[in-house]
Design a protein around this motif. Structure first.
Motif, PDB file in Angstrom:
ATOM      1  N   SER A 286     -57.758  -7.323  12.405  1.00  0.00           N
ATOM      2  CA  SER A 286     -57.641  -5.845  11.935  1.00  0.00           C
ATOM      3  C   SER A 286     -56.787  -4.882  12.917  1.00  0.00           C
ATOM      4  O   SER A 286     -56.533  -3.868  12.290  1.00  0.00           O
ATOM      5  N   GLY A 287     -56.742  -5.425  13.970  1.00  0.00           N
ATOM      6  CA  GLY A 287     -55.924  -4.654  15.109  1.00  0.00           C
ATOM      7  C   GLY A 287     -54.814  -4.545  14.386  1.00  0.00           C
ATOM      8  O   GLY A 287     -53.874  -3.663  14.585  1.00  0.00           O
ATOM      9  N   LEU A 288     -53.917  -5.817  14.132  1.00  0.00           N
ATOM     10  CA  LEU A 288     -52.855  -5.846  13.633  1.00  0.00           C
ATOM     11  C   LEU A 288     -52.314  -5.126  12.405  1.00  0.00           C
ATOM     12  O   LEU A 288     -51.656  -4.391  12.315  1.00  0.00           O
ATOM     13  N   THR A 289     -53.397  -5.123  11.451  1.00  0.00           N
ATOM     14  CA  THR A 289     -53.127  -4.675  10.033  1.00  0.00           C
ATOM     15  C   THR A 289     -53.154  -2.845  10.213  1.00  0.00           C
ATOM     16  O   THR A 289     -52.587  -2.365   9.572  1.00  0.00           O
ATOM     17  N   SER A 290     -54.160  -2.493  11.074  1.00  0.00           N
ATOM     18  CA  SER A 290     -54.263  -1.011  11.273  1.00  0.00           C
ATOM     19  C   SER A 290     -53.337  -0.436  12.036  1.00  0.00           C
ATOM     20  O   SER A 290     -52.610   0.559  11.613  1.00  0.00           O
TER      21      SER A 290
ATOM     22  N   GLY B 123     -46.997   5.506   8.849  1.00  0.00           N
ATOM     23  CA  GLY B 123     -47.781   6.828   8.604  1.00  0.00           C
ATOM     24  C   GLY B 123     -48.897   6.845   7.778  1.00  0.00           C
ATOM     25  O   GLY B 123     -49.043   7.859   7.530  1.00  0.00           O
ATOM     26  N   VAL B 124     -49.761   5.687   7.545  1.00  0.00           N
ATOM     27  CA  VAL B 124     -50.932   5.695   7.092  1.00  0.00           C
ATOM     28  C   VAL B 124     -52.088   5.341   7.911  1.00  0.00           C
ATOM     29  O   VAL B 124     -51.820   4.265   8.629  1.00  0.00           O
ATOM     30  N   SER B 125     -53.341   6.151   8.057  1.00  0.00           N
ATOM     31  CA  SER B 125     -54.098   5.827   8.853  1.00  0.00           C
ATOM     32  C   SER B 125     -55.002   5.046   8.110  1.00  0.00           C
ATOM     33  O   SER B 125     -55.823   5.562   7.044  1.00  0.00           O
ATOM     34  N   ILE B 126     -55.540   3.887   8.494  1.00  0.00           N
ATOM     35  CA  ILE B 126     -56.719   3.026   7.694  1.00  0.00           C
ATOM     36  C   ILE B 126     -57.695   2.845   8.677  1.00  0.00           C
ATOM     37  O   ILE B 126     -57.358   2.672  10.095  1.00  0.00           O
ATOM     38  N   PRO B 127     -58.916   2.418   8.047  1.00  0.00           N
ATOM     39  CA  PRO B 127     -60.060   2.143   9.295  1.00  0.00           C
ATOM     40  C   PRO B 127     -59.745   0.863  10.269  1.00  0.00           C
ATOM     41  O   PRO B 127     -58.585   0.140   9.833  1.00  0.00           O
ATOM     42  N   ARG B 128     -60.412   1.019  11.493  1.00  0.00           N
ATOM     43  CA  ARG B 128     -60.140  -0.176  12.235  1.00  0.00           C
ATOM     44  C   ARG B 128     -60.741  -1.597  11.935  1.00  0.00           C
ATOM     45  O   ARG B 128     -59.892  -2.497  12.269  1.00  0.00           O
ATOM     46  N   THR B 129     -61.879  -1.684  11.313  1.00  0.00           N
ATOM     47  CA  THR B 129     -62.272  -3.009  11.043  1.00  0.00           C
ATOM     48  C   THR B 129     -62.116  -3.765   9.750  1.00  0.00           C
ATOM     49  O   THR B 129     -61.862  -2.677   8.913  1.00  0.00           O
ATOM     50  N   SER B 130     -62.309  -4.820   9.634  1.00  0.00           N
ATOM     51  CA  SER B 130     -61.931  -5.534   8.508  1.00  0.00           C
ATOM     52  C   SER B 130     -62.866  -4.928   7.336  1.00  0.00           C
ATOM     53  O   SER B 130     -62.284  -4.790   6.007  1.00  0.00           O
TER      54      SER B 130
END
Length: 287
Positions: free
Chosen positions: A201-205, A212-219
């Motif tokens: 999830s570190g890679l995807t976030s 330019g898109v903020s998404i949550p940290r965890t899967s």
């Protein structure tokens, strides 16, 4: 275990920021309160110098303005300006008391979250130790078979880069996918969000942040954003894809039944067939 650790770590960081903000507000509020009290003191001084301190002003400077204001019978002894000044102090005191109480509760929550974080970290390290112990128990032949399997996965990833590495997504998803492609070969490290290493999830976030898109940290949290897609035939390059019943693994769809992800400890960011992840595909998410 890694995603549970990430969740506790994210909560800790969030609480720390919230507590810091509240403490800053309290400090500024105390300064404002001191100024209001200084103003009342100046008023009392002026009255004293002009011939005596009005009894109402003596009450006015009481350490308990709430009690004074509650004595409605004395309000007619004050000017409108004095009443307004005292009410401002009263409101400020209540505001500060509320913020201090909120900070106290959050500090308690932070303490328990830190304890939880320590437990989750021990859980991750314990599982890694178990895996290493199992690895050490393998025969030479088994170790070679495992190494060959890893080499095949790496070659498959390399071929995917050469043959299909030009896969493009559109919009934010496309930009996120391109960012993730630039990190191929970076090692998996639990709890890491880049740019030198990543967990899943570190890679995807990180990739979506580059777009330019903020998404949550965890899967688990990432699974609750955007639009869900349940058919693999409807997936587009850059969509988030989730695996296992507890949604503990996530990657980016790369097209052709492949994903780009950070698999696990001992591997690197790479392409991989969705059929070899080791757990069922649950759904995709289009951000």
């Amino acid at each position: 275990a890694t995603e549970k650790y990430n969740g506790a770590k994210e909560k800790q960081e969030k609480l720390q920021k919230e507590i810091s903000t509240i403490q800053d507000n309290v400090a500024r509020g105390q300064q404002d309160l001191n100024k209001l009290r200084d103003g009342l003191g100046s008023m009392a001084t002026a009255q004293y110098r002009s011939g005596g301190l009005d009894p109402s002003v003596q009450l006015f400077l009481s350490s308990d303005p709430d009690d004074y204001l509650d004595k409605a019978s004395t309000l007619d002894q004050l000017s409108a300006q004095q009443v307004e000044g005292l009410k401002k102090i009263q409101d400020k005191q209540r505001e500060l008391a509320q913020e201090r109480a909120e900070a106290t509760e959050k500090l308690k929550d932070l303490a328990s979250t830190r304890t939880e974080l320590g437990k989750k970290k021990q859980e991750v390290q314990g599982k890694l130790a178990e895996a290493q112990k199992l690895l050490n128990s393998l025969t030479a032949k088994e170790k070679q078979e495992l190494a060959d399997q890893q080499a095949r996965a790496d070659r498959s990833s390399a071929q995917r880069v050469e043959l299909g590495g030009n896969a493009k997504g559109s919009g934010f998803a496309g930009a996120a996918f391109s960012a993730a492609q630039s990190q191929i070969g970076k090692p998996y490290v639990y709890g890491s969000t880049g740019p030198s290493s990543f967990d899943c999830s570190g890679l995807t976030s990180w990739a979506y942040a580059q777009a330019g898109v903020s998404i949550p940290r965890t899967s688990e949290s990432q699974a609750n954003i955007g639009t869900r897609i349940y058919s693999t035939s409807d997936l587009q390059v850059g969509d988030l894809v989730f695996f296992f019943n507890d949604i503990h693994h996530v990657g980016l769809y790369a097209g052709g039944g492949q994903i780009l992800h950070a698999p696990r400890t001992g591997t690197v960011v790479r392409y991989e067939s969705m059929s070899t992840i080791g757990g069922p595909f649950m759904f995709g998410v289009r951000v």
